[in-house]
Design a protein around this motif. Structure first.
Motif, short mmCIF file in Angstrom:
data_model
loop_
_atom_site.label_atom_id
_atom_site.label_comp_id
_atom_site.label_asym_id
_atom_site.label_seq_id
_atom_site.Cartn_x
_atom_site.Cartn_y
_atom_site.Cartn_z
N GLN A 57 0.82 -1.21 0.00
CA GLN A 57 0.00 0.00 0.00
C GLN A 57 0.86 1.26 0.00
O GLN A 57 0.35 2.36 -0.21
CB GLN A 57 -0.92 0.01 1.23
CG GLN A 57 -1.85 -1.19 1.30
CD GLN A 57 -2.77 -1.30 0.11
OE1 GLN A 57 -3.33 -0.30 -0.35
NE2 GLN A 57 -2.94 -2.52 -0.43
N ASP A 99 2.11 11.43 -8.01
CA ASP A 99 1.52 10.70 -6.89
C ASP A 99 2.60 9.79 -6.30
O ASP A 99 2.88 8.73 -6.84
CB ASP A 99 0.31 9.88 -7.36
CG ASP A 99 -0.45 9.24 -6.21
OD1 ASP A 99 0.04 9.33 -5.06
OD2 ASP A 99 -1.52 8.66 -6.45
N ASP A 101 2.52 8.01 -3.78
CA ASP A 101 2.01 6.74 -3.27
C ASP A 101 1.91 5.70 -4.38
O ASP A 101 1.83 4.50 -4.11
CB ASP A 101 0.63 6.93 -2.64
CG ASP A 101 0.71 7.65 -1.30
OD1 ASP A 101 1.77 7.59 -0.67
OD2 ASP A 101 -0.29 8.28 -0.92
N ARG A 102 1.92 6.15 -5.62
CA ARG A 102 1.79 5.24 -6.75
C ARG A 102 3.11 5.04 -7.50
O ARG A 102 3.35 3.97 -8.06
CB ARG A 102 0.73 5.77 -7.73
CG ARG A 102 -0.68 5.73 -7.19
CD ARG A 102 -1.22 4.32 -7.18
NE ARG A 102 -1.11 3.72 -8.50
CZ ARG A 102 -1.99 3.92 -9.47
NH1 ARG A 102 -3.05 4.68 -9.27
NH2 ARG A 102 -1.84 3.33 -10.64
N ARG A 103 3.97 6.07 -7.53
CA ARG A 103 5.22 5.95 -8.28
C ARG A 103 6.28 6.87 -7.71
O ARG A 103 6.02 8.05 -7.43
CB ARG A 103 5.00 6.27 -9.76
CG ARG A 103 6.16 5.88 -10.64
CD ARG A 103 5.72 5.75 -12.08
NE ARG A 103 6.74 5.10 -12.89
CZ ARG A 103 6.54 4.66 -14.12
NH1 ARG A 103 5.34 4.80 -14.69
NH2 ARG A 103 7.49 4.06 -14.80
N GLU A 124 6.90 1.36 -9.00
CA GLU A 124 5.53 1.63 -9.45
C GLU A 124 4.58 0.68 -8.73
O GLU A 124 4.68 -0.55 -8.86
CB GLU A 124 5.40 1.45 -10.95
CG GLU A 124 3.99 1.70 -11.47
CD GLU A 124 3.88 1.52 -12.97
OE1 GLU A 124 2.76 1.72 -13.50
OE2 GLU A 124 4.88 1.15 -13.60
N ARG A 125 3.66 1.25 -7.98
CA ARG A 125 2.64 0.45 -7.28
C ARG A 125 1.38 0.45 -8.13
O ARG A 125 0.77 1.49 -8.36
CB ARG A 125 2.35 1.03 -5.89
CG ARG A 125 1.40 0.18 -5.05
CD ARG A 125 1.29 0.72 -3.64
NE ARG A 125 0.66 2.02 -3.62
CZ ARG A 125 -0.66 2.23 -3.52
NH1 ARG A 125 -1.47 1.18 -3.45
NH2 ARG A 125 -1.16 3.45 -3.50
N VAL A 126 1.01 -0.72 -8.61
CA VAL A 126 -0.11 -0.86 -9.53
C VAL A 126 -1.39 -1.10 -8.73
O VAL A 126 -1.42 -1.94 -7.83
CB VAL A 126 0.13 -2.00 -10.53
CG1 VAL A 126 -1.05 -2.13 -11.48
CG2 VAL A 126 1.43 -1.77 -11.29
N VAL A 127 -2.43 -0.36 -9.07
CA VAL A 127 -3.73 -0.49 -8.42
C VAL A 127 -4.78 -0.76 -9.49
O VAL A 127 -4.84 -0.07 -10.51
CB VAL A 127 -4.10 0.78 -7.63
CG1 VAL A 127 -5.49 0.64 -7.01
CG2 VAL A 127 -3.07 1.06 -6.55
N TYR A 129 -8.62 -0.74 -10.61
CA TYR A 129 -9.86 -0.07 -10.26
C TYR A 129 -11.08 -0.91 -10.64
O TYR A 129 -12.20 -0.42 -10.60
CB TYR A 129 -9.93 1.28 -10.97
CG TYR A 129 -8.89 2.25 -10.46
CD1 TYR A 129 -9.05 2.90 -9.25
CD2 TYR A 129 -7.72 2.48 -11.17
CE1 TYR A 129 -8.09 3.78 -8.77
CE2 TYR A 129 -6.75 3.35 -10.71
CZ TYR A 129 -6.95 4.01 -9.51
OH TYR A 129 -5.98 4.87 -9.04
N ASP A 135 -5.16 -6.40 -7.77
CA ASP A 135 -4.00 -5.55 -8.03
C ASP A 135 -2.84 -6.36 -8.59
O ASP A 135 -2.12 -5.89 -9.47
CB ASP A 135 -3.56 -4.85 -6.73
CG ASP A 135 -4.58 -3.84 -6.24
OD1 ASP A 135 -5.49 -3.49 -7.02
OD2 ASP A 135 -4.47 -3.39 -5.08
#
Length: 310
Positions: A57, A99, A101-103, A124-127, A129, A135
């Motif tokens: 996260q 962002d 928190d995402r990259r 890179e944190r992949v989310v 949707y 994920d």
């Protein structure tokens, strides 16, 4: 004298009051409605299956993810800097992202008297949707796109190769049988077909035996841009959930070669990229592929361990 009916009237009134109280408490519901297949659970919300979220996260601080000892080994020019310049170089330069928190990412660039080196890392944190796609599944698809961009050959399924292999083996057996059953030619060519009655010339005989020269000489020149055997772009089975390494050499206008080694790996829903470049300042000098790949892979292993602490 007639008897009074008050006691019976009191009992009937009490029964009616009890039924009214039970109705107010909700005990007068329709059983048929409760047994209906269209009935919804309490609260009026239908239950739907949700895909699992990713393991990560948050992301680590990229400019603090690489130890100074690793930077010393990958950026030789650090040893030529004074103390103040070296400490500033260790800090690196954060990548611009919208962002964190995402990259996130960081880069270090140091020049020396012999060569220039650049190290870049990216998290890179992949989310996903989509409620039906996890994920991890989305991250695996993104990783697959990265493989395609690198033109890396996908692993083949041995079961798909079997029919083709059997066809090749069958064709080879047919050719061997044709050679074995073909009539032998005598010195005068008796019994031979018109197509095979003439003997080939000396040059053709040498060519068939492998001793003559072909019409187009083979090019035995080794491509200096291609990595040695075992160092070509490939999958890395021992690193994280999925990983590959790419190795590219380009020649600048001055004639010096710039080599870029890239390691990309996925662990759960995070994709990590290590990019390591070296460009010698001497013309026609080529950076060593084996050494650069080893350093990039070692850093990737350390970053995978760092992720496990997040």
């Amino acid at each position: 004298m007639a008897r009074k009916a008050y006691p019976r009237r009191a009992r009937v009134t009490g029964t009616l009051m009890l039924l009214v109280a039970l109705g107010a408490a909700g005990c007068t519901g329709d059983p048929a409605a409760e047994d209906s297949p269209d009935a919804k659970p309490a609260g009026g919300q239908a239950t739907t299956a949700q895909a699992e979220p990713g393991k990560y996260q948050t992301l680590p601080q990229p400019c603090r993810a690489v130890e100074t000892g690793t930077l010393d080994a990958m950026l030789p020019g650090l040893a030529e800097l004074d103390e103040e310049q070296r400490q500033k170089a260790y800090e690196g330069t954060s990548s611009v992202t919208y962002d964190s928190d995402r990259r996130t990412g960081c880069r270090w660039k140091v020049d020396s008297a012999d060569a220039g080196h650049l190290l870049r890392i990216d998290f890179e944190r992949v989310v996903s949707y989509s409620a039906s796609v996890s994920d991890d599944a989305r991250a695996q698809a993104v990783y697959g796109d990265r493989m395609k961009e690198a033109d890396l050959p996908l692993p083949s399924d041995p079961r798909e190769e079997q029919p083709e292999r059997r066809a090749d083996d069958s064709a080879k057996a047919d050719r061997d049988e044709a050679r074995a059953t073909a009539p032998a030619d005598d010195e005068a060519g008796q019994g031979a077909s018109p197509e095979t009655s003439e003997k080939p010339g000396k040059g053709e005989e040498e060519k068939e035996k492998g001793t003559g020269k072909s019409e187009e000489p083979a090019d035995d020149t080794v491509d200096p841009s291609a990595p040695a055997e075992g160092l070509e772009p490939r999958l890395l089975q021992e690193l994280a959930d999925d990983a590959f390494i790419d190795d590219q050499l380009t020649t600048s206008s001055s004639g010096s070669g710039q080599r870029t080694v890239t390691v990309v790996f996925r662990t759960s829903n995070v994709i990590v990229t290590v990019e390591y470049e070296a460009q010698p300042k001497q013309v026609a000098e080529v950076p060593d592929s084996a050494s650069m790949q080893e350093k990039a892979r070692e850093l990737a292993v350390l970053l995978a361990e760092r992720l496990s602490d997040v």
